[in-house]
Design a protein around this motif. Structure first.
Motif, PDB file in Angstrom:
ATOM      1  N   ASN A 197       0.575  -1.415  -0.393  1.00 18.20           N
ATOM      2  CA  ASN A 197      -0.027  -0.076  -0.359  1.00 18.20           C
ATOM      3  C   ASN A 197       0.638   1.706   0.428  1.00 18.20           C
ATOM      4  OD1 ASN A 197      -2.726  -1.463  -0.398  1.00 18.20           O
ATOM      5  ND2 ASN A 197      -3.215  -0.915   1.677  1.00 18.20           N
ATOM      6  N   ALA A 198       1.969   0.989   1.039  1.00 22.84           N
ATOM      7  CA  ALA A 198       2.852   2.119   0.783  1.00 22.84           C
ATOM      8  C   ALA A 198       3.624   2.508  -1.074  1.00 22.84           C
ATOM      9  CB  ALA A 198       4.244   1.774   2.040  1.00 22.84           C
ATOM     10  N   ALA A 199       3.552   1.376  -1.576  1.00 22.64           N
ATOM     11  CA  ALA A 199       4.245   1.917  -2.743  1.00 22.64           C
ATOM     12  C   ALA A 199       2.661   1.953  -3.604  1.00 22.64           C
ATOM     13  CB  ALA A 199       4.706   0.105  -3.360  1.00 22.64           C
ATOM     14  N   HIS A 200       1.657   1.508  -3.787  1.00 20.71           N
ATOM     15  CA  HIS A 200       1.050   1.904  -4.119  1.00 20.71           C
ATOM     16  C   HIS A 200       0.066   3.462  -4.337  1.00 20.71           C
ATOM     17  CE1 HIS A 200      -3.859   3.239  -4.268  1.00 20.71           C
ATOM     18  NE2 HIS A 200      -3.704   2.361  -4.972  1.00 20.71           N
ATOM     19  N   ASP A 201       0.855   3.644  -3.107  1.00 20.33           N
ATOM     20  CA  ASP A 201       0.559   5.487  -2.359  1.00 20.33           C
ATOM     21  C   ASP A 201       1.172   5.933  -2.797  1.00 20.33           C
ATOM     22  OD1 ASP A 201      -2.174   4.438  -1.172  1.00 20.33           O
ATOM     23  OD2 ASP A 201      -1.742   5.019   1.052  1.00 20.33           O
ATOM     24  N   MET A 202       2.730   6.050  -3.294  1.00 16.84           N
ATOM     25  CA  MET A 202       3.160   6.770  -4.157  1.00 16.84           C
ATOM     26  C   MET A 202       3.684   6.690  -4.655  1.00 16.84           C
ATOM     27  SD  MET A 202       5.086   8.577  -1.505  1.00 16.84           S
ATOM     28  CE  MET A 202       3.442   8.581  -0.937  1.00 16.84           C
ATOM     29  N   VAL A 203       3.181   5.767  -6.082  1.00 18.06           N
ATOM     30  CA  VAL A 203       2.777   5.592  -7.371  1.00 18.06           C
ATOM     31  C   VAL A 203       1.756   6.782  -7.678  1.00 18.06           C
ATOM     32  CG1 VAL A 203       1.317   4.525  -8.625  1.00 18.06           C
ATOM     33  CG2 VAL A 203       4.110   4.158  -7.855  1.00 18.06           C
ATOM     34  N   LYS A 204       0.674   7.284  -6.831  1.00 17.46           N
ATOM     35  CA  LYS A 204      -0.606   7.513  -7.388  1.00 17.46           C
ATOM     36  C   LYS A 204      -0.025   9.113  -6.411  1.00 17.46           C
ATOM     37  CE  LYS A 204      -3.744   4.539  -8.357  1.00 17.46           C
ATOM     38  NZ  LYS A 204      -4.853   4.620  -9.907  1.00 17.46           N
ATOM     39  N   THR A 205       0.891   9.413  -6.029  1.00 19.16           N
ATOM     40  CA  THR A 205       0.831  10.749  -5.342  1.00 19.16           C
ATOM     41  C   THR A 205       1.666  11.665  -6.839  1.00 19.16           C
ATOM     42  OG1 THR A 205       1.613  10.233  -3.666  1.00 19.16           O
ATOM     43  CG2 THR A 205       1.994  12.308  -3.761  1.00 19.16           C
ATOM     44  N   VAL A 206       2.489  10.770  -6.854  1.00 18.12           N
ATOM     45  CA  VAL A 206       3.186  11.614  -8.444  1.00 18.12           C
ATOM     46  C   VAL A 206       2.847  11.177  -9.405  1.00 18.12           C
ATOM     47  CG1 VAL A 206       5.522  11.040  -9.457  1.00 18.12           C
ATOM     48  CG2 VAL A 206       5.867  10.748  -6.765  1.00 18.12           C
ATOM     49  N   PHE A 207       1.654  10.071 -10.339  1.00 17.79           N
ATOM     50  CA  PHE A 207       1.353   9.584 -11.567  1.00 17.79           C
ATOM     51  C   PHE A 207       0.124   9.437 -10.672  1.00 17.79           C
ATOM     52  CE2 PHE A 207       5.748   8.609 -12.129  1.00 17.79           C
ATOM     53  CZ  PHE A 207       5.722   9.673 -13.228  1.00 17.79           C
ATOM     54  N   PRO A 208      -1.092   9.760 -11.075  1.00 13.39           N
ATOM     55  CA  PRO A 208      -2.218   9.633  -9.904  1.00 13.39           C
ATOM     56  C   PRO A 208      -3.055   8.848 -10.842  1.00 13.39           C
ATOM     57  CG  PRO A 208      -2.364  12.435  -9.478  1.00 13.39           C
ATOM     58  CD  PRO A 208      -0.581  11.453 -10.968  1.00 13.39           C
ATOM     59  N   SER A 209      -2.790   9.392 -12.243  1.00 18.41           N
ATOM     60  CA  SER A 209      -3.907   8.610 -13.303  1.00 18.41           C
ATOM     61  C   SER A 209      -3.409   7.482 -13.560  1.00 18.41           C
ATOM     62  CB  SER A 209      -3.436   9.492 -14.442  1.00 18.41           C
ATOM     63  OG  SER A 209      -2.363   9.443 -15.362  1.00 18.41           O
ATOM     64  N   ALA A 210      -1.576   6.979 -12.964  1.00 21.88           N
ATOM     65  CA  ALA A 210      -1.351   5.233 -14.014  1.00 21.88           C
ATOM     66  C   ALA A 210      -2.112   4.545 -12.162  1.00 21.88           C
ATOM     67  CB  ALA A 210       0.752   5.112 -12.952  1.00 21.88           C
TER      68      ALA A 210
END
Length: 341
Positions: A197-210
């Motif tokens: 979930n930490a990885a998921h959230d950081m992806v979405k922080t930088v690239f919300p559409s990914a």
């Protein structure tokens, strides 16, 4: 940005992005066959080029690999990244800087990009999930902070190279968890979920559409797939697409894709096959299997299929499931499967 402010940001903007991603998930999976993604993992390409390896098209003319792949209808590439890799050509490289540079080339070639996190210094797969050496002695709390920092940093490296990935895969064939033993499914499913979930959230922080992918191997063993996903859901796991590896034959494809469909229906997430391959010395059988997987995936609304390292050929690697002829440096008939299906 400090860890505290990052987590504050996650609780705000990223939660909203996650809610948006969760809503249309089934619509993505129900996309038309015309939207089916045909892709390839070509993470070995820079090392091969540095070693003097070249690629020829089916007519024997030397061309850039991206150009050849596009001729077979390939529109996307999957690129792995290791945390602190060695300089070994086959088992190392793939630092985030190298991966981002290759992603930049892919974008320039008109390709969509998937980033594949292994969360290790070298290969992690269904039977091996070792943390990076720098994380091995950390407590769970420390490793969680390291995960936030690592994914946030690496996603920003990709962004600085002008690339917006369409997909980000958090972990590679993680049936038994990640960064074991800290994130082992069997012992610490809560910690496994926390790290992912930490990885998921950081992806979405930088690239919300990914779209964030959870990647599992061997869908023919559906009980193991279900055990992982049940535990992940029970502990609040976040993801957008369930991704699978499968290297089965043409005759096995309907049943294996049927299991992927069961996961799609049970967990409400679209599915994608991010790894496929077959014997390079049995090209007709491998082509038939490729066609069977694509056909069956399309029938269930699957999002796409990626061939794993089709460009790899001897003596660069002893891997015998590519789709390139070592003597002619041309693609084998296997690649025609992308066109036939």
């Amino acid at each position: 940005m400090s860890q505290v402010s990052r987590r504050t940001l996650v609780r705000g903007a990223v939660v909203g992005a996650t809610a948006l991603a969760a809503g249309p998930a089934l619509n993505i999976g129900q996309a038309s066959a015309a939207a089916f993604v045909k892709g390839a993992d070509i993470s070995w390409l820079p090392q091969m080029e540095a070693g003097g390896y070249t690629f020829r098209n089916s007519s024997g003319t030397q061309q850039d690999l991206f150009t050849i792949l596009k001729g077979y209808g390939i529109t996307a590439v999957r690129l792995r990244t290791f945390v602190s890799p060695s300089s070994d050509p086959s088992n190392g490289h793939c630092s985030i800087d190298e991966t981002a540079a290759l992603a930049k080339r892919a974008k320039a070639a008109g390709m969509q990009v998937m980033i594949d996190y292994h969360f290790g210094d070298t290969w992690n797969s269904v039977g091996v999930q070792n943390p990076p050496a720098a994380w091995a002695s950390m407590s769970y709390a420390q490793m969680l902070d390291a995960m936030y920092d690592y994914v946030f940093h690496t996603m920003n490296v990709v962004k600085a190279n002008g690339v917006t990935p369409v997909w980000v895969q958090i972990g590679n064939e993680i049936n038994t968890g990640i960064c074991r033993p800290t994130g082992a499914l069997a012992y610490h499913p809560d910690q496994m979920t926390g790290l992912l979930n930490a990885a998921h959230d950081m992806v979405k922080t930088v690239f919300p559409s990914a779209s964030v992918l959870i990647h599992l191997a061997q869908p023919q063993k559906y009980d193991a797939i279900k055990a992982f996903l049940d535990a992940y859901v029970a502990h609040g796991g976040k993801w957008d697409i369930t991704a699978f590896s499968s290297y089965g034959s043409a005759s096995a494809a309907p049943g294996i894709v049927g299991n992927m469909n069961s996961a799609r229906q049970t967990y409400g997430k679209p599915v994608m096959q991010v790894e496929f391959g077959g014997r390079v010395d049995r090209p007709d059988a491998t082509r038939a299997a490729l066609e069977a997987y694509i056909t069956n995936l399309k029938s269930i609304g699957g999002l796409g299929l990626f061939y794993w390292e089709p460009e790899g050929y001897s003596p660069f690697t002893s891997y015998n499931m590519g789709a390139w002829d070592a003597s002619t440096r041309r693609p084998t008939t296997v690649m025609n499967g992308f066109l036939n299906a």
